[in-house]
Design a protein around this motif. Structure first.
Motif, short mmCIF file in Angstrom:
data_model
loop_
_atom_site.label_atom_id
_atom_site.label_comp_id
_atom_site.label_asym_id
_atom_site.label_seq_id
_atom_site.Cartn_x
_atom_site.Cartn_y
_atom_site.Cartn_z
N ALA A 347 0.81 -1.22 0.00
CA ALA A 347 0.00 0.00 0.00
C ALA A 347 0.84 1.27 0.00
O ALA A 347 0.48 2.26 -0.64
N ASN A 348 1.95 1.28 0.74
CA ASN A 348 2.72 2.52 0.81
C ASN A 348 4.02 2.46 0.00
O ASN A 348 4.94 3.25 0.22
N ALA A 349 4.07 1.54 -0.96
CA ALA A 349 5.28 1.39 -1.77
C ALA A 349 5.43 2.46 -2.84
O ALA A 349 6.47 2.53 -3.49
N GLY A 350 4.43 3.31 -3.01
CA GLY A 350 4.52 4.35 -4.03
C GLY A 350 5.72 5.26 -3.84
O GLY A 350 6.34 5.71 -4.81
N GLY A 351 6.07 5.53 -2.58
CA GLY A 351 7.20 6.40 -2.31
C GLY A 351 8.50 5.83 -2.84
O GLY A 351 9.29 6.52 -3.49
N VAL A 352 8.75 4.55 -2.56
CA VAL A 352 10.01 3.97 -3.02
C VAL A 352 9.99 3.71 -4.53
O VAL A 352 11.03 3.75 -5.18
N VAL A 353 8.81 3.49 -5.09
CA VAL A 353 8.73 3.32 -6.55
C VAL A 353 9.17 4.61 -7.24
O VAL A 353 9.99 4.59 -8.17
N VAL A 354 8.64 5.76 -6.79
CA VAL A 354 9.03 7.02 -7.44
C VAL A 354 10.44 7.42 -7.03
O VAL A 354 11.14 8.09 -7.78
N SER A 355 10.90 6.99 -5.85
CA SER A 355 12.31 7.17 -5.51
C SER A 355 13.19 6.44 -6.52
O SER A 355 14.25 6.94 -6.93
N TYR A 356 12.78 5.25 -6.89
CA TYR A 356 13.51 4.50 -7.92
C TYR A 356 13.52 5.28 -9.23
O TYR A 356 14.56 5.41 -9.89
N PHE A 357 12.35 5.82 -9.60
CA PHE A 357 12.29 6.63 -10.82
C PHE A 357 13.23 7.84 -10.72
O PHE A 357 13.91 8.19 -11.69
N GLU A 358 13.27 8.48 -9.55
CA GLU A 358 14.14 9.64 -9.35
C GLU A 358 15.61 9.24 -9.49
O GLU A 358 16.42 9.95 -10.10
N TRP A 359 15.96 8.11 -8.90
CA TRP A 359 17.33 7.60 -8.97
C TRP A 359 17.74 7.34 -10.42
O TRP A 359 18.82 7.73 -10.86
#
Length: 422
Positions: A347-359
């Motif tokens: 449910a709260n994995a959106g943050g790390v998903v977009v962190s991956y995109f940022e990386w």
């Protein structure tokens, strides 16, 4: 020696995390030795952080950085500033990051960091000195190819900018990919600040679709009105939901006709809390968790729904925007009641998903539009939810167990392929 205030909750979170791993492993044919390896953190760094306070006095703070597992790639995880942070809590949160990254299939292992402090008692200058010294102390294990920190409780893009700058100063050139959640002007990604709340709503949409819940007019209660909770409230309101209750550390508010979320956000910005909002009835955190509602979003801290109050939860869907808000015993109670719990690692994995995109954007020096970020985030969250939901139905287990089964399988496969060096 007096037990630290946060120790009991921290130990409970670690116990719950390990138990969830064991429960999921029972459905898989995992080697006992590999299972033990997956339960242990790879590296725990404890540091002392001396800083000069504004009055000239010297104070020593304690900090942690834990790397749980690196089999699938560099470590990834936030840094929190909190007076109740403990090593046990950080170990548990690092493990949750390992499983979170695996369940949404991004090439990271899990990490977490913390400084034991109350940031509300520090000036901006003191926070900067604390952040920069902490960065120096953990710099031997972080880096864009090793371990990439991000914001967490009581940290923000400004804190990430200080970390990036301190790390870059040591190397003599800018290294924007050493952290994610940075300001846009320093290589941050559009959509990152909203990603946890947005990603959570994407999973709620899928859960509602699979269970036949009509979102338009559905009642929603949200515990925690920080970044994730306020974004989720806004987005759910835009989908036609009736957000009837929200809360923060100072209290909660309730309006059966639905709250004006934009007005509540403005009130909190002005006063520092949602408590006292005029067009609503006050309520406690306990009352919010047991409200008659369709969707409950725990977006505060861990262990909010326990065996003592789980029987009173009346929501049809519980979406864990926070890490570990439901204890392992409470999770079983909710499952037996037929409540669909979207687990935190999904449910709260959106943050790390977009962190991956940022990386990825930072490494390539090529940046995406907001629409591109949200489109990729939705695709990742929806496909991950469907994988978890289908496995849960096939194996007749909860979504949490199914999510852990998928995550464990992916990490175990990486460990087995890489082998154990002896």
């Amino acid at each position: 020696m007096e037990e630290k205030k946060g120790s009991q909750k921290s130990n409970e979170l670690l116990r719950s995390t390990l138990l969830q791993v064991e429960r999921a492993a029972a459905h898989l044919s995992l080697d006992a030795g590999i299972l033990k390896l997956l339960q242990e953190p790879k590296r725990c760094l404890t540091v002392s952080i001396p800083i000069r306070r504004d009055d000239g006095s010297l104070e020593i703070f304690q900090g942690y950085r834990v790397q749980h597992n690196l089999a699938r790639g560099p470590a990834k995880g936030g840094i929190r500033f909190h007076q109740d942070a403990t090593l046990e809590e950080v170990i548990a949160l690092a493990a949750l990051m390992t499983w979170k990254c695996a369940v949404v299939n991004i090439p990271y292992g899990g990490a977490k960091g913390a400084i034991v402090c109350n940031p509300k008692e520090l000036s901006l200058a003191e926070l900067e000195r604390l952040t920069r010294r902490y960065t120096m102390e953990i710099s031997l294990i972080i880096g864009p190819e090793k371990d990439i920190p991000a914001p967490d409780v009581n940290t923000n893009p400004q804190v990430m900018a200080w970390i990036m700058d301190t790390y870059s100063m040591q190397l003599g050139y800018s290294v924007p990919a050493v952290v994610t959640g940075k300001p846009i002007e320093l290589g941050g990604s559009l959509g990152r600040n909203e990603a946890t709340g947005t990603g959570c709503v994407y999973t709620i949409e899928e859960a509602a679709s699979h269970t036949g819940l009509e979102l338009k007019g559905a009642s929603v209660a949200i515990q925690g009105f920080g970044n994730a909770g306020s974004v989720a409230a806004t987005y759910l309101g835009d989908l036609g939901c009736r957000v009837v209750a929200v809360s923060d550390t100072q209290g909660g508010i309730f309006n059966t006709d639905g709250l004006n979320i934009a007005s509540v956000k403005e009130f909190k910005t002005r006063t520092g809390t949602v408590a006292g909002y005029p067009d609503a009835t006050p309520l406690t955190q306990e009352e919010l968790l047991t409200l008659e509602c369709d969707i409950l979003v725990p977006a505060a801290l861990e262990n909010q729904i326990t065996v003592t109050n789980a029987s009173g939860v009346k929501a049809k869907i519980v979406a864990e925007a926070a890490n570990g808000p439901v204890s392992v015993e409470a999770d079983e109670v909710l499952y037996q009641k037929g409540i669909l719990v979207i687990p935190d690692i999904l449910a709260n994995a959106g943050g790390v998903v977009v962190s991956y995109f940022e990386w990825v954007q930072g490494i390539q020096h090529f940046f995406w539009s907001q629409d591109e970020v949200n489109r990729e985030l939705r695709q990742r969250m929806v496909s991950s939810f469907r994988d978890v939901y289908e496995l849960a139905r096939r194996e007749q287990v909860s979504l949490r167990t199914a999510a852990y089964m998928i995550a464990l399988s992916r990490v175990e496969k990486a460990v087995s392929l890489r082998g154990i060096f002896v």
